[in-house]
Design a protein around this motif. Structure first.
Motif, mmCIF file in Angstrom:
data_model
loop_
_atom_site.group_PDB
_atom_site.id
_atom_site.type_symbol
_atom_site.label_atom_id
_atom_site.label_comp_id
_atom_site.label_asym_id
_atom_site.label_seq_id
_atom_site.Cartn_x
_atom_site.Cartn_y
_atom_site.Cartn_z
ATOM 1 N N ASN A 218 -44.277 42.703 63.819
ATOM 2 C CA ASN A 218 -43.951 42.098 65.098
ATOM 3 C C ASN A 218 -44.207 40.601 64.969
ATOM 4 N N ASP A 219 -43.138 39.870 64.734
ATOM 5 C CA ASP A 219 -43.250 38.421 64.571
ATOM 6 C C ASP A 219 -42.243 37.772 65.507
ATOM 7 N N PRO A 220 -42.726 37.259 66.654
ATOM 8 C CA PRO A 220 -41.787 36.714 67.637
ATOM 9 C C PRO A 220 -40.936 35.577 67.077
ATOM 10 N N VAL A 221 -41.494 34.818 66.138
ATOM 11 C CA VAL A 221 -40.742 33.672 65.607
ATOM 12 C C VAL A 221 -39.539 34.159 64.791
ATOM 13 N N VAL A 222 -39.727 35.227 64.031
ATOM 14 C CA VAL A 222 -38.591 35.803 63.292
ATOM 15 C C VAL A 222 -37.483 36.213 64.266
ATOM 16 N N GLN A 223 -37.864 36.792 65.389
ATOM 17 C CA GLN A 223 -36.856 37.191 66.381
ATOM 18 C C GLN A 223 -36.158 35.965 66.982
ATOM 19 N N MET A 224 -36.937 34.916 67.215
ATOM 20 C CA MET A 224 -36.360 33.711 67.823
ATOM 21 C C MET A 224 -35.463 32.968 66.846
ATOM 22 N N GLN A 225 -35.855 32.963 65.567
ATOM 23 C CA GLN A 225 -35.037 32.283 64.548
ATOM 24 C C GLN A 225 -33.709 33.006 64.344
ATOM 25 N N ARG A 226 -33.701 34.309 64.576
ATOM 26 C CA ARG A 226 -32.448 35.054 64.468
ATOM 27 C C ARG A 226 -31.456 34.598 65.530
ATOM 28 N N MET A 227 -31.965 34.090 66.658
ATOM 29 C CA MET A 227 -31.073 33.648 67.739
ATOM 30 C C MET A 227 -30.651 32.193 67.607
ATOM 31 N N THR A 228 -31.537 31.338 67.080
ATOM 32 C CA THR A 228 -31.157 29.914 67.001
ATOM 33 C C THR A 228 -29.937 29.722 66.099
ATOM 34 N N PHE A 229 -29.713 30.640 65.177
ATOM 35 C CA PHE A 229 -28.494 30.591 64.363
ATOM 36 C C PHE A 229 -27.259 30.383 65.235
ATOM 37 N N TYR A 230 -27.261 31.014 66.408
ATOM 38 C CA TYR A 230 -26.067 31.008 67.266
ATOM 39 C C TYR A 230 -26.043 29.846 68.259
ATOM 40 N N LEU A 231 -27.137 29.071 68.317
ATOM 41 C CA LEU A 231 -27.231 28.017 69.332
ATOM 42 C C LEU A 231 -26.653 26.691 68.838
ATOM 43 N N LYS A 232 -26.317 25.867 69.809
ATOM 44 C CA LYS A 232 -25.916 24.492 69.490
ATOM 45 C C LYS A 232 -27.116 23.593 69.728
#
Lengths: 212, 212
Positions: free
Chosen positions: B195-209
């Motif tokens: 359970n690593d919240p940062v790994v989950q968040m980094q998976r989403m920043t891929f899609y952000l501008k």
């Protein structure tokens, strides 16, 4: 959330932060300059073929025989994952989970800066949490819009989660990590991932034998 | 962790707790007795074909035209995931994360009972956390063996995580949910999820501008 974007499956994207984390540990250990898909795979319990295939979506990062230059691959993964910048992040919910997140050291140097924390409980508003003052959730929209914040962590009860999500979406959020154990409705272009420890634990009990 | 057991891919197992959670919400809403793979899929953003295919690994749970009986499917999923019983669980680490977990209401009725919490910091040992007294980690092995505990949650710093894992494994743990941002080595037959919240968040920043 689409399973594929630009021809790259989201499950591949999901492994990149894991590679990044392991490479960062290797760099910190400092005893080598290069690594191989084999070595990385052994560390992670992922096949070297999978790692090579995942990375091949984004270019050519290693050389046959010499492997990957660790620091270069870290830089490239950070670039691919949009982590060249630090993402301003809000936490909504200053209960036990929000409190733990506000104190979590793991955001630093990994692309996120906890900028604000909000709650609606008068007894916690104004409290200091690791240098942040808990603000009333009524201020959330204005702050997010003014500061152009796109990343939020949701640590509110399930019963409040959808209402707060709607508020976040209206205020321009693009990415939500939710600790509320409920599925959220968001419009196209907003990303949600769920952090539910029980879901992770239930995935493992499948493999266990009963206590007696 | 093998990707496939008994011919069932682990990724399928990973979706069952999500189905179970959504069905439990439906049952709590109480306005219907049956549901369909289509309705469940809409709630979860998963295709109905995927849901039918996942469930078909375990038997025939619905009828063409009438769909799934919600309470029956809940019972079956709980049975498949070994949640007929309540799993005694220890938390190791009584810092911010351990503290939040000790107070988390989400374990109740979902198959887990937090039984003990351990730390090595003299300043927290003996403290009460939601009815549990923080015990010294030196007592961990004996307690786990005596009580036959197989499930642990690891909420210690990365630097201590492998040592505590070795201790847990020796004491008979079979399943570990780790909050330490590091990959752990465990023998065959011991399951770990991270359970690593940062790994989950980094998976989403891929899609952000970017912000600017």
């Amino acid at each position: 959330m689409p399973a594929v974007e630009n021809g790259i499956p989201d499950i591949v994207i999901g492994r990149l932060p894991i590679y990044l984390r392991a490479l960062t540990h290797m760099a910190q250990e400092g005893d080598k300059v290069t690594t191989s898909s084999h070595e990385l795979g052994q560390r992670l319990g992922i096949s070297s073929a999978q790692i090579r295939k995942d990375l091949s979506h984004f270019g050519e990062f290693g050389k046959q025989g010499t492997g990957y230059h660790i620091k270069y691959l870290i830089e490239q993964l950070r670039h691919i994952l949009n982590l060249d910048q630090e993402w301003s992040t809000v936490i909504v919910g200053a209960g036990y989970i929000g409190h733990a997140l506000a104190h979590y050291q793991g955001f630093q140097h990994r692309g996120f800066r906890i900028q604000r924390i909000f709650d609606n409980d008068p007894s916690v508003i104004g409290q200091d949490m690791n240098g942040l003052t808990v603000q009333h959730v009524d201020e959330l929209s204005e702050v997010m819009e003014n500061e152009g914040i796109q990343v939020a962590i949701l640590a509110v009860p399930a019963s409040a989660a959808q209402d707060i999500t709607d508020l976040l979406v209206d205020a321009g959020v693009k990415s939500i990590l939710s600790y509320a154990p409920i599925n959220l409705n968001v419009p196209q272009g907003v990303w949600v991932r769920y952090n539910d420890p029980v879901v992770q634990m239930q995935r493992m009990t499948f493999y266990l034998k009963s206590e007696e």
